[in-house]
Write a protein that holds these residues in place. Structure first.
Motif, short mmCIF file in Angstrom:
data_model
loop_
_atom_site.label_atom_id
_atom_site.label_comp_id
_atom_site.label_asym_id
_atom_site.label_seq_id
_atom_site.Cartn_x
_atom_site.Cartn_y
_atom_site.Cartn_z
N ALA A 1 35.97 24.49 33.38
CA ALA A 1 37.24 23.92 33.72
C ALA A 1 36.83 22.61 34.56
O ALA A 1 37.51 21.75 34.71
CB ALA A 1 38.20 24.88 34.49
N LYS A 2 35.86 22.97 35.60
CA LYS A 2 35.58 22.07 36.68
C LYS A 2 35.07 20.87 35.93
O LYS A 2 35.22 19.63 36.35
CB LYS A 2 34.54 22.65 37.63
N ALA A 3 33.92 21.13 35.01
CA ALA A 3 33.57 19.95 34.67
C ALA A 3 34.28 19.14 33.50
O ALA A 3 34.36 17.93 33.68
CB ALA A 3 32.45 20.59 33.39
N LYS A 4 35.44 19.67 32.82
CA LYS A 4 36.46 19.21 32.16
C LYS A 4 37.45 18.39 33.13
O LYS A 4 37.81 17.20 32.81
CB LYS A 4 37.18 20.05 31.45
N ALA A 5 37.42 18.89 34.25
CA ALA A 5 38.33 18.22 34.98
C ALA A 5 37.82 16.98 35.79
O ALA A 5 38.54 16.06 36.05
CB ALA A 5 38.88 19.14 36.24
N MET A 6 36.50 16.99 35.73
CA MET A 6 35.67 15.76 36.20
C MET A 6 35.40 14.82 35.24
O MET A 6 34.92 13.68 35.48
CB MET A 6 34.51 16.33 37.06
N GLY A 7 35.54 15.23 34.01
CA GLY A 7 35.32 14.51 32.70
C GLY A 7 33.95 14.21 32.46
O GLY A 7 33.34 13.55 31.93
N ILE A 8 33.28 15.37 32.74
CA ILE A 8 31.58 15.56 32.22
C ILE A 8 31.29 16.61 31.75
O ILE A 8 32.08 17.59 31.83
CB ILE A 8 30.74 15.36 33.93
N SER A 9 30.16 16.92 31.36
CA SER A 9 29.52 17.97 30.72
C SER A 9 29.36 19.11 31.67
O SER A 9 29.01 18.93 32.98
CB SER A 9 28.32 17.79 29.83
N LYS A 10 29.10 20.29 31.37
CA LYS A 10 28.62 21.28 32.22
C LYS A 10 27.22 21.10 32.74
O LYS A 10 26.95 21.14 33.91
CB LYS A 10 28.71 22.89 31.53
N SER A 11 26.57 20.68 31.84
CA SER A 11 25.07 20.27 32.29
C SER A 11 25.08 19.30 33.16
O SER A 11 24.19 19.30 34.22
CB SER A 11 24.51 19.77 30.84
N GLU A 12 25.97 17.99 33.24
CA GLU A 12 26.00 17.10 34.12
C GLU A 12 26.48 17.54 35.46
O GLU A 12 26.11 17.25 36.37
CB GLU A 12 26.81 15.90 33.55
N LEU A 13 27.25 18.52 35.74
CA LEU A 13 27.73 18.99 36.60
C LEU A 13 26.76 19.99 37.36
O LEU A 13 26.67 19.56 38.78
CB LEU A 13 28.96 20.12 36.31
N VAL A 14 25.95 20.54 36.94
CA VAL A 14 25.06 21.22 37.31
C VAL A 14 23.72 20.32 38.05
O VAL A 14 23.36 20.34 38.75
CB VAL A 14 24.38 22.33 36.30
N GLU A 15 23.59 19.17 37.15
CA GLU A 15 22.66 18.30 37.63
C GLU A 15 23.07 17.69 38.59
O GLU A 15 22.41 17.41 39.82
CB GLU A 15 22.68 17.19 36.62
#
Length: 63
Positions: free
Chosen positions: A27-41
């Motif tokens: 949900a956080k990644a989608k809200a930020m418009g990025i992938s889960k992988s990019e959020l972790v990065e």
């Protein structure tokens, strides 16, 4: 082939989290418009690109 976003090819990572944690990350990644992988990065690099993202991540980590 797409140019690596951070100047390097990514390595595979196996990560185990609870179903709730997975849903929150998604949900956080989608809200930020990025992938889960990019959020972790971004979290790993302490590179959150805007004050609103910093606030969003701070609020989310408090939950």
């Amino acid at each position: 082939m797409r140019k690596p976003l951070h100047g390097q090819r990514k390595k595979d990572l196996t990560l185990s989290i609870t179903p709730e944690g997975f849903d929150l990350l998604d949900a956080k990644a989608k809200a930020m418009g990025i992938s889960k992988s990019e959020l972790v990065e971004r979290i790993a690099r302490d590179k959150v690109s805007s004050a609103s993202e910093q606030q969003f991540l701070g609020e989310c980590s408090a939950n």
